[in-house]
Scaffold this active site. Structure first.
Site, PDB file in Angstrom:
ATOM      1  N   ARG A   1       0.789  -1.250   0.026  1.00  0.00           N
ATOM      2  CA  ARG A   1       0.208  -0.023  -0.094  1.00  0.00           C
ATOM      3  C   ARG A   1       1.003   1.141  -0.042  1.00  0.00           C
ATOM      4  O   ARG A   1       0.511   2.379   0.545  1.00  0.00           O
ATOM      5  CB  ARG A   1      -1.088  -0.070   1.279  1.00  0.00           C
ATOM      6  CG  ARG A   1      -1.989  -1.285   1.269  1.00  0.00           C
ATOM      7  CD  ARG A   1      -3.046  -1.035   0.148  1.00  0.00           C
ATOM      8  NE  ARG A   1      -4.057  -2.026   0.272  1.00  0.00           N
ATOM      9  CZ  ARG A   1      -4.051  -3.140   0.065  1.00  0.00           C
ATOM     10  NH1 ARG A   1      -3.086  -3.899  -0.530  1.00  0.00           N
ATOM     11  NH2 ARG A   1      -5.130  -4.107   0.189  1.00  0.00           N
TER      12      ARG A   1
ATOM     13  N   SER B   1     -10.767  -1.037   3.494  1.00  0.00           N
ATOM     14  CA  SER B   1     -10.133  -1.232   4.732  1.00  0.00           C
ATOM     15  C   SER B   1      -9.591   0.176   5.201  1.00  0.00           C
ATOM     16  O   SER B   1      -8.906   1.024   4.278  1.00  0.00           O
ATOM     17  CB  SER B   1      -8.716  -1.965   4.489  1.00  0.00           C
ATOM     18  OG  SER B   1      -8.927  -3.235   3.927  1.00  0.00           O
TER      19      SER B   1
ATOM     20  N   GLU C   1      -5.082   3.698   6.405  1.00  0.00           N
ATOM     21  CA  GLU C   1      -4.813   3.279   4.774  1.00  0.00           C
ATOM     22  C   GLU C   1      -5.497   4.512   4.214  1.00  0.00           C
ATOM     23  O   GLU C   1      -5.189   5.015   3.156  1.00  0.00           O
ATOM     24  CB  GLU C   1      -5.328   1.968   4.389  1.00  0.00           C
ATOM     25  CG  GLU C   1      -5.250   1.944   2.925  1.00  0.00           C
ATOM     26  CD  GLU C   1      -5.777   0.469   2.427  1.00  0.00           C
ATOM     27  OE1 GLU C   1      -5.561  -0.532   2.955  1.00  0.00           O
ATOM     28  OE2 GLU C   1      -6.566   0.883   1.444  1.00  0.00           O
TER      29      GLU C   1
HETATM   30  N1  EPU Z   1     -10.013 -11.294  10.483  1.00  0.00           N
HETATM   31  C1  EPU Z   1     -10.699 -11.324  11.539  1.00  0.00           C
HETATM   32  N2  EPU Z   1     -12.020 -10.466  11.719  1.00  0.00           N
HETATM   33  C2  EPU Z   1     -12.441  -9.386  10.996  1.00  0.00           C
HETATM   34  C3  EPU Z   1     -11.525  -9.327   9.763  1.00  0.00           C
HETATM   35  C4  EPU Z   1     -10.588 -10.119   9.468  1.00  0.00           C
HETATM   36  O1  EPU Z   1     -10.434 -12.280  12.287  1.00  0.00           O
HETATM   37  O2  EPU Z   1     -13.178  -8.825  11.363  1.00  0.00           O
HETATM   38  C5  EPU Z   1      -8.949 -12.103  10.188  1.00  0.00           C
HETATM   39  C6  EPU Z   1      -9.269 -13.218   9.181  1.00  0.00           C
HETATM   40  O3  EPU Z   1     -10.233 -14.095   9.573  1.00  0.00           O
HETATM   41  C7  EPU Z   1      -8.147 -13.364   8.721  1.00  0.00           C
HETATM   42  C8  EPU Z   1      -7.455 -12.183   8.836  1.00  0.00           C
HETATM   43  O4  EPU Z   1      -7.972 -11.537   9.756  1.00  0.00           O
HETATM   44  O5  EPU Z   1      -7.542 -14.549   9.110  1.00  0.00           O
HETATM   45  C9  EPU Z   1      -7.198 -11.298   7.203  1.00  0.00           C
HETATM   46  O6  EPU Z   1      -8.595 -11.252   6.991  1.00  0.00           O
HETATM   47  P1  EPU Z   1      -8.732 -10.987   5.186  1.00  0.00           P
HETATM   48  O7  EPU Z   1      -8.423 -11.954   4.633  1.00  0.00           O
HETATM   49  O8  EPU Z   1     -10.219 -10.468   5.313  1.00  0.00           O
HETATM   50  O9  EPU Z   1      -7.907  -9.663   4.682  1.00  0.00           O
HETATM   51  P2  EPU Z   1      -7.527  -8.137   5.384  1.00  0.00           P
HETATM   52  O10 EPU Z   1      -5.937  -8.428   5.985  1.00  0.00           O
HETATM   53  O11 EPU Z   1      -8.499  -7.986   6.412  1.00  0.00           O
HETATM   54  C10 EPU Z   1      -6.678  -7.248   3.171  1.00  0.00           C
HETATM   55  C11 EPU Z   1      -6.692  -6.176   2.583  1.00  0.00           C
HETATM   56  C12 EPU Z   1      -8.018  -6.066   1.666  1.00  0.00           C
HETATM   57  C13 EPU Z   1      -8.200  -7.310   0.738  1.00  0.00           C
HETATM   58  C14 EPU Z   1      -8.061  -8.556   1.584  1.00  0.00           C
HETATM   59  C15 EPU Z   1      -8.192  -9.489   0.651  1.00  0.00           C
HETATM   60  C16 EPU Z   1      -5.339  -4.615   3.675  1.00  0.00           C
HETATM   61  C17 EPU Z   1      -5.298  -3.106   4.685  1.00  0.00           C
HETATM   62  N3  EPU Z   1      -6.661  -4.882   3.415  1.00  0.00           N
HETATM   63  O12 EPU Z   1      -7.821  -7.298   4.259  1.00  0.00           O
HETATM   64  O13 EPU Z   1      -7.998  -4.749   1.059  1.00  0.00           O
HETATM   65  O14 EPU Z   1      -9.347  -7.234   0.322  1.00  0.00           O
HETATM   66  O15 EPU Z   1      -6.825  -8.557   2.354  1.00  0.00           O
HETATM   67  O16 EPU Z   1      -6.915  -9.811   0.148  1.00  0.00           O
HETATM   68  O17 EPU Z   1      -4.365  -4.913   3.327  1.00  0.00           O
HETATM   69  C18 EPU Z   1      -8.380  -2.395   1.065  1.00  0.00           C
HETATM   70  O18 EPU Z   1      -7.445  -2.269   0.823  1.00  0.00           O
HETATM   71  O19 EPU Z   1      -9.312  -1.386   1.033  1.00  0.00           O
HETATM   72  C19 EPU Z   1      -8.949  -3.718   1.167  1.00  0.00           C
HETATM   73  C20 EPU Z   1     -10.159  -4.164   1.355  1.00  0.00           C
END
Ligand code: EPU
Length: 338
Positions: free
Chosen positions: A165, A237, A334
Site C-alpha cells: 500500500r 480497509s 490506509e
Molecule cells: N479477520 C478477523 N476478523 C475480521 C476481519 C479479519 O478475524 O473482522 C481475520 C481473518 O479471519 C483473516 C485475517 O484477519 O484471518 C485477514 O482478513 P482478510 O483475509 O479479510 O484480509 P484483511 O487483511 O483484513 C486485506 C486487504 C483488503 C483485501 C483483503 C483480501 C489491507 C489493509 N486490506 O484485508 O484490501 O481485500 O486483504 O486480500 O491490506 C482495502 O485495501 O481496502 C481492502 C479491502
C-alpha cells in the site's frame, strides 16, 4: 473534456458519502489537456489536490482550493505478441472496468483485483492489492505530469517505490505528480494465483481456475465481506495491516495462538491482520448513531447514515487507541484523511 465547477458538493464524489465542499473542481481528459489547464500557474498558486474516484479518502473539512479530477477512460493497446499485451489506460477509467476488459480478452494479471472500487489512476498510488495480487505485479510504467516543471514524465515501475500500500506517489511525489495514465503488461499465458484464503476452493466450486471463474470467485468473496459503497458509505480497509518485528509477533502469538501471521518484506518482520486485532478487541459490528464497524469485516468503517468525516475519524481514533492499549500494536490509516 475540460470542465470547471465552483463551490461543488463533494458528497457524491467520496465513497464514504460524507458532506464537504470544494472551492473548485476541474476535470481533465489527457496529460496534454492537464498541462494546458495548469500552464498559467493560477491553479498551482493556490491549494490543489487530485480527486480520483474518492474511494480512499475521508473529508473532515471543506477543501479550500482546486481539485483536479481525471475523466479520460481510454484503453489503448500498445503492443501485442504471443505472450504479452501492453496497454495504456487513462487515469479516469473505473478500475473494475479495466479488469472486466482484460478478463473478456483472456489477459491475465488483474483478475484477483476484481471489484476493487476506484479509478485506474489511483491504483499505483496505493499499490492496490487483494487476494495475493498487487497493482505492481502488472504495472509497467506510470505516466504523469510533474507540476513543478509541467514536464510530462513516464516513470518505470522500478522507480515507483512500490511496497505494501505504498509508492513514491504517497511519498516524495506527493503534491507534485498528477498521474494521467498507467501502462500495464498483461499475460496471455494462464497464471492462476489462488494461494489466498478461500480462493482456490471457491474457484474449484465454480468449475476450475479460468479467468472468468477467478473473477467470479473474487467478486463473490468481496461481496460477502465488504459493503457495497453504493449502498453503505465506506472506503474499504480503513487501516493498513501493521508490520511489526518478528519477536513482537511471536510474543503476541504466544498469548493469542489463533492470531494469523503473514510474511512481510523481510524475515525480521511480520504483517498482522488489523481486522483480527480490531475484531478481537470487540469492535466488529460496533454501532454509533451515524458511524460503525462493518459486521463481516472489522477493518471497514461505515457511514450508517448522515455521518460526518469527523465522526468517522473519531471512531477510528478510539479503535486505534484501544488496539494499541490491548496489543501494543499501532495501526495506521490506509485511507487518506483530508
Ligand atoms: N479477520 C478477523 N476478523 C475480521 C476481519 C479479519 O478475524 O473482522 C481475520 C481473518 O479471519 C483473516 C485475517 O484477519 O484471518 C485477514 O482478513 P482478510 O483475509 O479479510 O484480509 P484483511 O487483511 O483484513 C486485506 C486487504 C483488503 C483485501 C483483503 C483480501 C489491507 C489493509 N486490506 O484485508 O484490501 O481485500 O486483504 O486480500 O491490506 C482495502 O485495501 O481496502 C481492502 C479491502
Amino acid at each position: 473534456m475540460m470542465e470547471r465547477f465552483l463551490d461543488i458538493d463533494l458528497t457524491p464524489y467520496n465513497s464514504f458519502g460524507v458532506p464537504a465542499r470544494a472551492d473548485r473542481m476541474v476535470t481533465f481528459d489527457s496529460r496534454e489537456e492537464l498541462r494546458e489547464l495548469l500552464a498559467d500557474g493560477e491553479i498551482l498558486a493556490g491549494r490543489w489536490g487530485v480527486l480520483s474516484g474518492g474511494n480512499n479518502i475521508l473529508f473532515t473539512q471543506d477543501f479550500r482550493g482546486t481539485l483536479l479530477h481525471p475523466v479520460g477512460k481510454g484503453i489503448e493497446v500498445l503492443s501485442s505478441d504471443v505472450s504479452r499485451v501492453r496497454v495504456r489506460v487513462q487515469a479516469g477509467l473505473e478500475w473494475d472496468d479495466l479488469v472486466a476488459w482484460a478478463v473478456e480478452r483472456g489477459l491475465w494479471g488483474l483478475e484477483n483485483l476484481s471489484l476493487i472500487p476506484g479509478y485506474v489512476g489511483a491504483a499505483p498510488v496505493q499499490n492496490i492489492g487483494a487476494y495475493g495480487a498487487e497493482a505492481k505485479d502488472t504495472v509497467e510504467a506510470v505516466e504523469l505530469l510533474d507540476t513543478g516543471t509541467l514536464a510530462p514524465l513516464t516513470l518505470a515501475a522500478a522507480h515507483c517505490g512500490f511496497g505494501y500500500r505504498e509508492s513514491v506517489f504517497k511519498g516524495v511525489l506527493r503534491g507534485r505528480a498528477v498521474i494521467t495514465a498507467v501502462v500495464f503488461s498483461l499475460g496471455r499465458v494462464p497464471r492462476p494465483s489462488l494461494g489466498y484464503g478461500d480462493l482456490a476452493r471457491e474457484t474449484a466450486a465454480l468449475g476450475g481456475p479460468s479467468l472468468e471463474n477467478i473473477r467470479r470467485a473474487v467478486t463473490a468473496i468481496r461481496r460477502r465481506k465488504l459493503p457495497d459503497p453504493k449502498e453503505t458509505g465506506n472506503a474499504g480497509s480503513f487501516f493498513k495491516n501493521p508490520v511489526v518485528e518478528r519477536s513482537v509477533a511471536e510474543r503476541l502469538k504466544e498469548r493469542y495462538p489463533d492470531l494469523p501471521l503473514y510474511p512481510a518484506q523481510d524475515e525480521a518482520h511480520c504483517k498482522l491482520p488489523a481486522g483480527w486485532l480490531i475484531d478481537r478487541a470487540g469492535w466488529k459490528g460496533h454501532a454509533r448513531p451515524t458511524v460503525g464497524v462493518h459486521g463481516a469485516q472489522a477493518l471497514v468503517l461505515v457511514n450508517r447514515g448522515g455521518a460526518t468525516g469527523t465522526e468517522v475519524l473519531g471512531l477510528a481514533s478510539d479503535i486505534r487507541r484501544d488496539v494499541e492499549e490491548r496489543f501494543g500494536v499501532r495501526i495506521e490509516t490506509e485511507v487518506n484523511v483530508w
